[in-house]
Write an enzyme that holds these catalytic residues in place. Structure first.
Site, PDB file in Angstrom:
ATOM      1  CG  ASN A  88       2.604  10.711  -0.218  1.00 51.70           C
ATOM      2  OD1 ASN A  88       1.653  10.241  -0.852  1.00 51.70           O
ATOM      3  ND2 ASN A  88       3.794  10.883  -0.797  1.00 51.70           N
ATOM      4  CB  THR A  90       7.687  11.338  -2.871  1.00 54.35           C
ATOM      5  OG1 THR A  90       6.277  11.413  -3.109  1.00 54.35           O
ATOM      6  CG2 THR A  90       8.262  10.201  -3.702  1.00 54.35           C
ATOM      7  CE  LYS A 112       4.538   6.578  -4.434  1.00 54.81           C
ATOM      8  NZ  LYS A 112       3.656   7.042  -5.527  1.00 54.81           N
ATOM      9  CE  LYS A 114       8.376   6.056  -6.480  1.00 50.61           C
ATOM     10  NZ  LYS A 114       7.431   5.403  -7.401  1.00 50.61           N
ATOM     11  CG  ASP A 148       5.474   3.145  -5.843  1.00 48.27           C
ATOM     12  OD1 ASP A 148       5.175   2.067  -6.386  1.00 48.27           O
ATOM     13  OD2 ASP A 148       5.510   4.233  -6.462  1.00 48.27           O
ATOM     14  CG  ASN A 150       7.444   2.345  -9.463  1.00 49.95           C
ATOM     15  OD1 ASN A 150       8.251   2.952  -8.756  1.00 49.95           O
ATOM     16  ND2 ASN A 150       6.353   2.932  -9.934  1.00 49.95           N
ATOM     17  CD  GLU A 174       1.952   3.856  -5.643  1.00 47.85           C
ATOM     18  OE1 GLU A 174       2.210   4.331  -6.780  1.00 47.85           O
ATOM     19  OE2 GLU A 174       1.965   4.547  -4.607  1.00 47.85           O
ATOM     20  CG  ASP A 197       0.847   3.923  -9.974  1.00 46.51           C
ATOM     21  OD1 ASP A 197       0.048   4.533 -10.715  1.00 46.51           O
ATOM     22  OD2 ASP A 197       2.002   4.321  -9.785  1.00 46.51           O
ATOM     23  CE  LYS A 221       1.007   7.900 -10.267  1.00 46.89           C
ATOM     24  NZ  LYS A 221       2.356   7.388 -10.576  1.00 46.89           N
TER      25      LYS A 221
END
Length: 338
Positions: A88, A90, A112, A114, A148, A150, A174, A197, A221
């Site tokens: 993907n 980012t 993806k 953020k 995502d 986080n 995510e 994640d 990861k």
């Protein structure tokens, strides 16, 4: 370095650390709160390994990253079952115009995005995702979006925003919330698949995610899990679909991520490994950059001229590695479950 018994010719840790070279590469856009990506490389009989835990990580957590670097430098990776891996693009927490440009310039059909960036308004997330959808649609049907956060949202905020963002077609969200309990609660409240994640890579026991019913997908990861083999074990034991992602590595670290993705029996989702575009340089002459939405399964060599451009004093990184080494059990990363 403690040996596993099957590799008596492997170099000792002091020998490996004698090869350590440190780097600092500017980021093209602020990402994860950082503007410069720092780390170190070590060289062994199998090639180079990357050791680049983020600044806030202490010795115990950094030990997994060191185990990964040792594995990459000293033993061959598992045999691949594919020659390339889908990836993907980012999209950092940028404005909608820049978000559109990033996706349009990419060959990827999955993006993806953020979200939940500290200091930004919720409306900015919506505008960014909308721009990404426009860019994907302009290139043809079938483009996928994943967001995502986080861990930046509360359960209620995540449920509300994911319902709002669902109009743009979300593949999954995510780490929308920080804790396993919150992820499990959110998962019961929304129809959008949830990916874990931080709950995997920062957990003492990564396998608790499945037991808690907290995720539909796991992000894996290599560096934070202790190496390619350790990550393969976690992926198998979780029993959930896997997305292989990077820790904003150089091509040395990315190659380990590609090796993991290439060795997985199934790869249902595009990988988050096309992060070379986030860095303003690399330590190789042939960076692992995506083309046509894929990365080739290969291992670039460190280029002296490229590395020299970004090289910094290795002493602090050697000290970080020595501190992390106190928490190592074996180079393969088996300490993850110890």
């Amino acid at each position: 370095m403690t040996g596993s018994g099957s590799e008596p010719s492997l170099p000792a840790l002091p020998e490996l650390l004698a090869t350590l070279r440190a780097f600092a590469i500017p980021m093209r856009t602020k990402f994860r709160g950082i503007t410069v990506r720092e780390g170190a490389l070590i060289q062994g009989p199998a090639g180079w390994g990357e050791f680049s835990p983020f600044a806030e990580y202490g010795p115990a957590e950094s030990a997994r990253w060191l185990a990964s670097a040792i594995e990459s430098a000293t033993v061959p990776w598992p045999a691949p079952v594919r020659t390339s891996v889908p990836v993907n693009v980012t999209v950092p927490a940028v404005g909608p115009v820049r978000a559109y440009e990033i996706v349009a310039a990419s060959g990827c059909r999955t993006a993806k995005v953020k979200v939940a960036e500290r200091g930004q308004r919720e409306a900015e997330d919506v505008e960014r995702v909308a721009a990404v959808r426009d860019a994907l649609d302009a290139a043809g049907p079938g483009g996928r979006i994943r967001v995502d956060a986080n861990g930046g949202w509360s359960v209620g905020q995540a449920a509300r925003l994911l319902r709002l963002l669902s109009r743009y077609g979300l593949e999954y969200a995510e780490q929308p919330c920080a804790s396993l309990e919150e992820l499990a609660e959110l998962r019961r409240a929304v129809d959008i698949p949830i990916a874990a994640d931080e709950s995997i890579r920062k957990a003492e026991d990564p396998l608790k995610v499945r037991a808690a019913g907290a995720a539909d997908i796991v992000m894996v990861k290599v560096q934070p899990l202790g190496g390619v083999r350790a990550a393969l074990r976690v992926a198998e034991a979780c029993g959930l679909p896997v997305v292989v992602s990077s820790a904003v590595d150089t091509s040395v670290g990315l190659a380990a991520g590609v090796a993991l993705a290439a060795a997985l029996p199934a790869l249902p989702y595009a990988c988050g490994l096309a992060t070379m575009s986030l860095l303003d340089g690399d330590v190789t002459a042939a960076p692992l950059a995506e083309a046509g939405g894929e990365l080739p399964v290969r291992r670039p060599s460190v280029d002296e001229a490229a590395l020299a451009r970004w090289e910094i004093d290795p002493a602090p990184w050697r000290q970080r590695a020595l501190a992390a080494a106190e928490y190592l059990v074996e180079p393969s990363g088996a300490h993850l479950h110890g």
